[in-house]
Design a protein around this motif. Structure first.
Motif, short mmCIF file in Angstrom:
data_model
loop_
_atom_site.label_atom_id
_atom_site.label_comp_id
_atom_site.label_asym_id
_atom_site.label_seq_id
_atom_site.Cartn_x
_atom_site.Cartn_y
_atom_site.Cartn_z
N SER A 175 0.86 -1.17 0.00
CA SER A 175 0.00 0.00 0.00
C SER A 175 0.91 1.23 0.00
CB SER A 175 -0.89 -0.03 1.24
OG SER A 175 -1.75 1.07 1.26
N PRO A 176 0.84 2.03 -1.05
CA PRO A 176 1.73 3.19 -1.12
C PRO A 176 1.56 4.09 0.10
CG PRO A 176 0.65 2.83 -3.22
CD PRO A 176 0.01 1.88 -2.25
N GLY A 177 2.68 4.51 0.69
CA GLY A 177 2.66 5.35 1.89
C GLY A 177 2.69 4.54 3.18
N ARG A 178 2.58 3.21 3.04
CA ARG A 178 2.45 2.35 4.22
C ARG A 178 3.68 2.39 5.12
NH1 ARG A 178 -1.39 1.03 7.44
NH2 ARG A 178 -0.78 -0.74 8.71
N SER A 179 4.85 2.59 4.53
CA SER A 179 6.07 2.57 5.36
C SER A 179 6.08 3.75 6.34
CB SER A 179 7.33 2.58 4.51
OG SER A 179 7.39 3.76 3.75
N GLY A 180 5.28 4.78 6.05
CA GLY A 180 5.15 5.90 6.98
C GLY A 180 4.01 5.71 7.95
N GLU A 181 3.32 4.59 7.84
CA GLU A 181 2.12 4.37 8.67
C GLU A 181 2.22 3.09 9.49
OE1 GLU A 181 -0.72 4.25 5.53
OE2 GLU A 181 -0.92 6.43 5.40
N CYS A 182 3.46 2.64 9.72
CA CYS A 182 3.64 1.45 10.57
C CYS A 182 4.98 1.61 11.31
CB CYS A 182 3.65 0.17 9.73
SG CYS A 182 4.94 0.10 8.49
N ARG A 183 5.17 0.79 12.35
CA ARG A 183 6.44 0.85 13.08
C ARG A 183 7.56 0.34 12.19
NH1 ARG A 183 9.43 -2.66 15.32
NH2 ARG A 183 7.97 -4.37 15.64
N LEU A 184 8.64 1.07 12.16
CA LEU A 184 9.75 0.67 11.29
C LEU A 184 10.51 -0.50 11.91
CD1 LEU A 184 10.98 4.23 10.24
CD2 LEU A 184 9.54 2.63 8.97
N PRO A 185 11.25 -1.28 11.08
CA PRO A 185 11.97 -2.43 11.63
C PRO A 185 13.06 -2.01 12.61
CG PRO A 185 12.13 -2.36 9.21
CD PRO A 185 11.40 -1.14 9.63
N THR A 186 13.18 -2.74 13.70
CA THR A 186 14.28 -2.49 14.65
C THR A 186 15.56 -3.13 14.09
OG1 THR A 186 13.86 -4.57 15.79
CG2 THR A 186 12.67 -2.61 16.60
N ASP A 187 16.70 -2.80 14.72
CA ASP A 187 17.96 -3.42 14.29
C ASP A 187 17.89 -4.93 14.46
OD1 ASP A 187 18.86 -0.95 13.67
OD2 ASP A 187 20.12 -0.70 15.47
N GLU A 188 17.22 -5.35 15.54
CA GLU A 188 17.10 -6.79 15.78
C GLU A 188 16.26 -7.46 14.69
OE1 GLU A 188 15.46 -9.67 19.29
OE2 GLU A 188 16.02 -7.62 19.80
N GLU A 189 15.18 -6.81 14.30
CA GLU A 189 14.34 -7.37 13.23
C GLU A 189 15.10 -7.42 11.91
OE1 GLU A 189 9.85 -6.22 14.85
OE2 GLU A 189 11.00 -4.73 13.72
#
Ligand SMILES: Cc1cc2nc3c(=O)[nH]c(=O)nc-3n(C[C@H](O)[C@H](O)[C@H](O)COP(=O)(O)OP(=O)(O)OC[C@H]3O[C@@H](n4cnc5c(N)ncnc54)[C@H](O)[C@@H]3O)c2cc1C
Length: 200
Positions: free
Chosen positions: A135-149
């Motif tokens: 979904s375009p724009g989704r990376s700004g609408e969810c928690r970003l990956p942690t270093d561990e992830e």
């Protein structure tokens, strides 16, 4: 894409059968890759072929696939080399004869040796691009990956270098002698559509 305008034609990537439907043009390849949500990754395990469906994303001249660090398919692809295909199904082609039934499609075949992405910035970019595809724009609408992830995700990069695209479009190609037969002939268009979102 950045530099490459034509994909390499090698013994295995050169289109032979119905080659007028094919192209090695990188912009045609990219357009298909950017619309397909799923690819099939083929590789060799113990001398035998295996093909696994998976998600992917194209960024410039590379395709990225990902999985758990223990993902057997990705490890095998790194070792044996891979053949990645993506297919968009556009229609069912019903001819007057059984013989000439066909499908309308746009497909890509890529060959190469995928390599592991070690750079965390490139890894993060690939994973967020995968989310953006959903979904375009989704990376700004969810928690970003942690270093561990990030560490817990294996990302492989396959260069878009050697391969081809093939496109079939239009109606059935019946034999002249069959054109007067009473059977219905034509195309049943197919497309993948997004439904109404269901909130969690
Ligand atoms: C949805 C769909 C349904 C199909 N159904 C059939 C079917 O029932 N029977 C059938 O014979 N064919 C079918 N095809 C076409 C099939 O993909 C091959 O193009 C065709 O069978 C010729 O195979 P070949 O190995 O002789 O081709 P060749 O021309 O010898 O293949 C050489 C190279 O050309 C490239 N190439 C071949 N096909 C494709 C492709 N589709 N997309 C991108 N690059 C390609 C690859 O790099 C390949 O290594 C279908 C394709 C799609 C997408």
């Amino acid at each position: 894409m950045t530099g490459v305008t034509m994909l390499r034609q090698t013994d295995r990537s050169r289109l032979r059968r119905k080659r007028e439907r094919g192209t090695h043009d990188s912009s045609a390849v990219s357009a298909i890759l950017d619309q397909a949500l799923v690819c099939h990754l083929g590789f060799v395990v113990d001398g035998r072929p295996v093909v696994i469906p998976t998600t992917f994303v194209r960024i410039e001249d590379s395709v990225y696939v990902h999985g758990a660090p223990a993902n057997a398919a990705l490890h095998a692809a790194e070792e044996s080399g891979a053949c990645l295909t993506a297919t968009l199904l556009d229609g069912l082609v019903l001819a007057r004869s059984a013989f000439h039934h066909s499908m309308n499609y746009r497909s890509v075949v890529l060959f190469g040796l995928p390599t592991r992405v070690e750079d965390p910035d490139e890894k993060r970019e690939a994973l967020l691009a995968l989310v953006e595809r959903m979904s375009p724009g989704r990376s700004g609408e969810c928690r970003l990956p942690t270093d561990e992830e990030l560490r817990a995700t294996l990302v492989l990069r396959l260069p878009i270098d050697e391969g081809s695209a093939k496109i079939r479009e239009g109606g059935p190609i019946d034999d002249e002698a069959d054109l007067a037969l009473p059977h219905w002939a034509g195309v049943i268009p197919l497309s993948l559509v997004r439904g109404v979102p269901v909130p969690d």
